[in-house]
Structures are given as C-alpha cells and as structure tokens.
Design an enzyme around this catalytic site. Structure first.
Site, PDB file in Angstrom:
ATOM      1  N   VAL A   1       1.062  -0.985  -0.256  1.00 21.14           N
ATOM      2  CA  VAL A   1      -0.291   0.333   0.152  1.00 21.14           C
ATOM      3  C   VAL A   1       0.810   1.537   0.372  1.00 21.14           C
ATOM      4  CG1 VAL A   1      -1.595  -1.292   1.066  1.00 21.14           C
ATOM      5  CG2 VAL A   1      -0.519   0.062   2.590  1.00 21.14           C
ATOM      6  N   SER A   2       0.581   2.008  -0.375  1.00 17.91           N
ATOM      7  CA  SER A   2       1.184   3.550  -0.368  1.00 17.91           C
ATOM      8  C   SER A   2       1.160   3.938   0.719  1.00 17.91           C
ATOM      9  CB  SER A   2       0.657   4.283  -1.559  1.00 17.91           C
ATOM     10  OG  SER A   2       1.046   4.031  -2.500  1.00 17.91           O
ATOM     11  N   THR A   3      -0.179   4.341   1.527  1.00 19.61           N
ATOM     12  CA  THR A   3       0.436   5.402   2.679  1.00 19.61           C
ATOM     13  C   THR A   3       0.029   4.512   4.231  1.00 19.61           C
ATOM     14  OG1 THR A   3      -2.215   5.838   2.897  1.00 19.61           O
ATOM     15  CG2 THR A   3      -0.698   7.103   1.168  1.00 19.61           C
TER      16      THR A   3
END
Length: 188
Positions: free
Chosen positions: A9-11
């Site tokens: 996931v990015s964040t």
C-alpha cells in the site's frame, strides 16, 4: 515448496488486509506474509519487506500477489522483477491475471502490456493532479497545510528575532515549534 504472499500500500492510512483476504479467498494460504507501506514509485528491490522476501524465496516456491503493479513501479521494473523471480524458479501468481505462466513468451508479453498500461494510468493520475493544483492556484486558493501563525504573529516573530529574542522563547510565546519560528525568521 512454500507459499508467499506479498502486498503493498502507498500510505499508512491504507491497510494490506484486503489484499490478504483476496489471496486467501483465491485458495492460497501463505506460509510467509510480507507487506510494504511504500509509494508505488519505489522500485521493488528498494522495498524493505520485498527485499526480505527475496532473501527467503527458494526454487519451486510460489509468490502470490493480487495485482501486477504490486511487483514493481513501472513496466521495466515489473518485467525485471518477474525475470528475477523466474531465474530463481519461483512461480508468480498474479490473481488479476488468472493462472498465467509469466515466464512463457505469452506471459511476458501480457506482463509488459499490463505494466505499460498501469504506468500510463499512474502518469495520467499525476497529470490530473497537477492540473487540479494549477487550477486551484489560478483561482487564488492557498495550497498545503494551513499556517500555524497569523500574519501579525509572523511579523512579531521577525521583530522579536531582530531584537535578539531567543528562538526558543519565541516558540514558547506563540505556542509553536522552534522549526516553525525559524521558518518564519529565516525563510529558505
């Protein structure tokens, strides 16, 4: 033969739990689970957990991911990652693609096409974001975090600093950090 699951996931606001559930729903029970919280801009080998997983993978192991873009940042990175895993004799299962042998000629073509499309989508997202920011600026909107101080407080900080009042004292006086005071009195 061990089954590995990998998610990204990015964040920190996001969770890999949906990816884990999707892998399990497809009938895979990973013995080893690795997940990174890192921007899609980072190459696969630059990701901490992905690197740890590569150290554990052995010939005949199976790596399961939900989507192709979990394996790399762009078409070249995805292809290099798939080639590396093929050289290691690791079977890569991308749920998005079904049961496709990614090391075959047709599999390589499919990987290249889908990775290129994913890269284009990412580039278009960046373009749309930049266009939105430019429109907001043109409309006079202030972008970024709200300021912690008022214009009057900033003026008073500059005057206080010029009068040799310590940065720490100014920070206490206005209820902000020393870094905030310094950004006001010594702008970059």
């Amino acid at each position: 033969m061990a089954v590995f699951g990998y998610a990204r996931v990015s964040t920190t606001d996001q969770t890999t739990e949906n990816q884990r559930l999707e892998i399990q729903a497809a009938g895979y029970v990973p013995e080893f689970w690795h997940a990174d919280t890192v921007s899609g801009k980072a190459h696969a080998r630059q990701r901490k957990e992905f690197g740890r997983m590569l150290d554990k993978l052995r010939a005949k192991d199976v790596l399961v991911v939900t989507k192709l873009d979990r394996l790399g940042r762009d078409a070249a990175d995805v292809l290099a990652t798939v080639r590396l895993l093929a050289d290691m004799q690791v079977e890569v299962v991308v749920l998005q693609l079904g049961k496709t042998d990614l090391s075959s000629a047709a599999g390589k073509l499919l990987v290249m096409m889908l990775a290129a499309v994913a890269e284009m989508e990412r580039d278009l997202l960046v373009e749309r974001t930049q266009a939105g920011l430019e429109r907001a600026r043109a409309e006079g909107k202030t972008l970024g975090r709200p300021l912690k101080t008022t214009p009057e407080q900033r003026k008073a900080m500059i005057e206080g600093y010029a009068a040799k009042i310590a940065v720490s004292a100014l920070a206490r006086q206005y209820g902000v950090s020393r870094a905030t005071v310094l950004s006001v009195v010594k702008p970059a």
